[in-house]
Design an enzyme around this catalytic site. Structure first.
Site, PDB file in Angstrom:
ATOM      1  N   GLU A  83      54.323  49.065  59.064  1.00  0.00           N
ATOM      2  CA  GLU A  83      54.695  49.748  57.814  1.00  0.00           C
ATOM      3  C   GLU A  83      53.706  50.851  57.445  1.00  0.00           C
ATOM      4  O   GLU A  83      54.100  51.912  56.949  1.00  0.00           O
ATOM      5  CB  GLU A  83      54.769  48.712  56.696  1.00  0.00           C
ATOM      6  CG  GLU A  83      55.275  49.253  55.375  1.00  0.00           C
ATOM      7  CD  GLU A  83      55.393  48.154  54.332  1.00  0.00           C
ATOM      8  OE1 GLU A  83      55.207  48.456  53.143  1.00  0.00           O
ATOM      9  OE2 GLU A  83      55.674  46.996  54.705  1.00  0.00           O
ATOM     10  N   ASP A  84      52.410  50.619  57.699  1.00  0.00           N
ATOM     11  CA  ASP A  84      51.386  51.529  57.174  1.00  0.00           C
ATOM     12  C   ASP A  84      50.630  52.337  58.228  1.00  0.00           C
ATOM     13  O   ASP A  84      49.755  53.129  57.886  1.00  0.00           O
ATOM     14  CB  ASP A  84      50.354  50.723  56.353  1.00  0.00           C
ATOM     15  CG  ASP A  84      50.983  50.081  55.122  1.00  0.00           C
ATOM     16  OD1 ASP A  84      52.021  50.586  54.661  1.00  0.00           O
ATOM     17  OD2 ASP A  84      50.439  49.072  54.640  1.00  0.00           O
TER      18      ASP A  84
END
Length: 732
Positions: A83-84
């Site tokens: 996600e990051d």
């Protein structure tokens, strides 16, 4: 708000925790996961200023405390890399295996997808998690531990983010934790969320507990000692483990403030837990406790014979000791205790791997029901509403005439019961008997009742559309909508078209017939409708909720069909948030005023009435004016949806008058005035009238932020000497 120092977790703490455990872990795989995640997050930091990797480490440590397996711990360490960072799922799969990649994918939020609102984005993320956890329950266990650590460190986030995260935690993650039986985690995230949602009430309860802390500990120790001595006398081979606990802050709030009880009226704020080896010893211990202390009538619950939906089992009884203080006693076996504390995670902590997976199928049926309910309505936000209503912490247990137990949320009706038995039983229902007596379909069931559903033999018999407004569970609503979707297409199309035309007329939207499909194209696509007739039908059977899209459609109409406006005018014609703190949906440039017949406050359910020349008048939904208008069908088209705006630092306060009855006391006004000053509540007017019976009737007008704060104030006034009653008055 005082915060406990945050524990900064390290890989050394993880390694030591693993070495201390009796279970076998693949330590090299866990260390490799950490090194990979640490490299991926190398230049990232949390809001607290700590390196970002401390968060995955914290989640992994919490999962170790729950006894989860190697792949779950690895997935926790890697849960944010996709996600990051630039890391892909394929890389995770290649390095750490299919299971770890699947778990990471399950807890990874969706990317940028074409959704209209933040609520829909949130709901889609929840839907993805539920779909993943229906395949592997470890997904939600990781997500819950992730949320727990985020709540523990929420103090570093901006105020608006704190409230939004706390609200999401209370509405979504706490109910899921409850249904999974993870009580310790549920209690902690509820308390942390409550701390940000109502800091005033949280602080008040904390002070009450601190003031009584010494007495409380002495009382619990005394009770534990008495019970231990009595069990030795009774001939138990060994003294059971006896623990004491105090109810959670949020648990006390629900009883004290939401139910209007005084702190001293909460019977189960103190509890003693007795853990024995066998079920036989549970009932034997219950007899000893009832012999030692006086049981309070109607306060005994046998969750061993009738377990809760989350498989919680214990005997609960509330008794009074020689001190005159009521307290709850919970009696359970060690197996029951493990399930009560760890819930679904107990299968990993106390059993070999996931060998009990097949046994979990029945416990996880509710996940499939939630997903199916959302698919029937074509409304992704249905998932969030289902979690909030169907996963209620409070359940009731009713029985069929054959003795089969049906578990339903509090407030469930005959309709919910019928559909919980079987879809066809619900569809063919024509009436019901409760304990042998005929009841109406909106009858709300209570625990222990025997319900007989009466069905029709007519092959054309089906549910009534009005049932959608009566039933409580989304399972029942989903099945009713499904019946209308399949059996009444032409009727649905006609009704849906009429409803859409009515809403368009009410919102002054005029679209040429030949352009209507193009105008509605985005919403039709979102609800999987290829033709306008399909969209009408979806509205007709309840799969599309018009009220949720009308403001968006009106904005679109203003943009493409209405007369051109300058930028300033367009800004003025957006959804109107008045200085009163109310948002009027579907109308622009509306003056808002509060109806004097009911004086609504933030927290009340409200509805708007379009007046002639004086804007929108806001009423409580239980206001007699609105109730009678709906009952008599008086100008229904003039009643519109309104809602309270999200509170902000400069949110308005609202004037409300309290009707206080007290015994004649020359100091009553002084006591009330002093209390308002202590609470920092503006007191704008106070007057007193003497009643014929000698009591004093005091009217105190104050400024308050809403219902939650008002309930706290009322609770404090009730504790004043000689106060007999406190009510919210319509007098201003």
């Amino acid at each position: 708000m005082v915060n406990k120092p945050e524990t900064i977790y390290t890989i050394d703490m993880i390694i030591q925790k693993i070495l201390d455990e009796e279970k076998q872990y693949d330590l090299s795989k866990i260390i490799s996961s950490y090194e990979f995640a640490a490299k991926a997050h190398a230049n990232q930091f949390r809001s607290s200023g700590e390196p970002y990797i401390t968060h995955p480490l914290a989640v992994a440590y919490i999962l170790l405390e729950f006894g989860m397996d190697t792949d779950t711990v690895c997935a926790a360490l890697l849960h944010d890399v996709v996600e990051d960072t630039d890391v892909t799922l394929d890389e995770i799969k290649k390095l750490f295996g299919q299971d770890v990649a699947m778990l990471v994918d399950g807890v990874t939020k969706l990317g940028k997808i074409p959704l209209f609102t933040k609520e829909e984005q949130q709901a889609e993320n929840v839907r993805k998690i539920l779909l993943a956890m229906s395949q592997d329950i470890r997904v939600i266990i990781i997500k819950l531990c992730d949320r727990l650590h985020n709540m523990r460190t929420l103090c570093y986030r901006p105020a608006a983010k704190q409230r939004n995260t706390a609200l999401e935690t209370m509405n979504i993650y706490a109910p899921i934790a409850h249904r999974l039986g993870m009580k310790t985690l549920k209690d902690e995230i509820e308390d942390l969320a409550f701390r940000y949602l109502d800091p005033y009430a949280y602080s008040e309860i904390e002070k009450m507990l601190q003031i009584r802390s010494d007495k409380r500990e002495a009382f619990i120790e005394s009770i534990k000692k008495q019970i231990s001595e009595r069990f030795l006398e009774a001939g138990f081979e060994k003294v059971p483990q006896i623990e004491g606990r105090v109810k959670s802050v949020y648990g006390i709030y629900k009883k004290a403030f939401m139910q209007g009880k005084d702190f001293d009226e909460i019977y189960d704020k103190y509890a003693v837990r007795i853990i024995v080896d066998t079920v036989f010893e549970c009932y034997n211990a219950l007899g000893i406790i009832h012999d030692m202390f006086r049981p309070i009538p109607n306060r005994f619950k046998d969750y061993i014979a009738t377990p809760k939906a989350n498989m919680y089992q214990s005997l609960h009884t509330t008794v009074i000791g020689r001190e005159g203080i009521p307290f709850e006693v919970q009696i359970r076996t060690w197996d029951m205790h493990h399930t009560a504390e760890y819930g679904i995670a107990a299968h990993w902590k106390y059993k070999e791997g996931i060998s009990g997976k097949d046994k979990l199928e029945g416990r996880l049926a509710w996940i499939r029901q939630i997903i199916e309910a959302q698919q029937e309505t074509d409304d992704v936000e249905e998932i969030v509403r289902t979690i909030k209503s169907d996963l209620s912490p409070e359940d009731i247990f009713a029985f069929t005439p054959k003795g089969d137990m049906i578990t339903l949320p509090v407030g469930a009706t005959i309709i919910d019961f019928a559909y919980a038995i079987h879809t066809e039983v619900g569809n063919k229902m024509k009436g019901a008997k409760v304990d042998g007596k005929l009841v109406s379909l909106d009858y709300q069931l209570t625990t222990g009742e025997i319900v007989e559903i009466l069905t029709s033999s007519d092959p054309n018999h089906g549910p009534n559309r009005a049932w959608l407004d009566i039933c409580k569970t989304n399972e029942a609503k989903s099945k009713i909508r499904s019946w209308f979707k399949k059996e009444r297409r032409e009727e649905n199309i006609a009704q849906g078209k009429a409803e859409l035309e009515k809403e368009f007329k009410r919102n002054f939207i005029r679209i040429p017939e030949e352009e209507l499909s193009s105008f509605l194209a985005d919403d039709m696509k979102r609800h999987n409708c290829s033709k306008i007739e399909d969209f009408y039908a979806a509205i007709g059977y309840g799969g599309v909720i018009l009220s949720r899209m009308m403001q968006r459609l009106k904005d679109k109409y203003q943009k493409y069909y209405a007369e051109p406006e300058n930028a300033e005018q367009k800004n003025q014609n957006a959804v109107r948030k008045s200085s009163s703190g109310v948002i009027v949906e579907g109308q622009s440039n509306i003056i808002v005023k509060f109806a004097q017949c009911c004086n609504p406050l933030p927290g009340d359910d409200i509805v708007g009435f379009i007046t002639k020349g004086h804007g929108v008048s806001v009423h409580k939904k239980d206001c007699p004016t609105y109730v009678n208008a709906m009952k008599n069908g008086t100008e229904p088209e003039r009643w519109i949806n309104v809602r309270w705006a999200n509170s902000t630092s400069n949110a308005p306060t609202f004037r409300v008058t309290l009707d206080i009855v007290a015994k004649e006391n020359i100091l009553i006004i002084a006591d009330i005035t002093k209390l308002m000053a202590e609470l920092h509540i503006p007191l704008t007017n106070i007057s007193v009238n003497m009643l014929k019976n000698g009591n004093a009737n005091v009217f105190a007008t104050i400024n308050t932020a809403g219902v939650s704060q008002l309930n706290n104030i009322i609770a404090r006034i009730k504790k004043l000497p000689d106060v007999l009653s406190v009510d919210r008055s319509v007098k201003q």
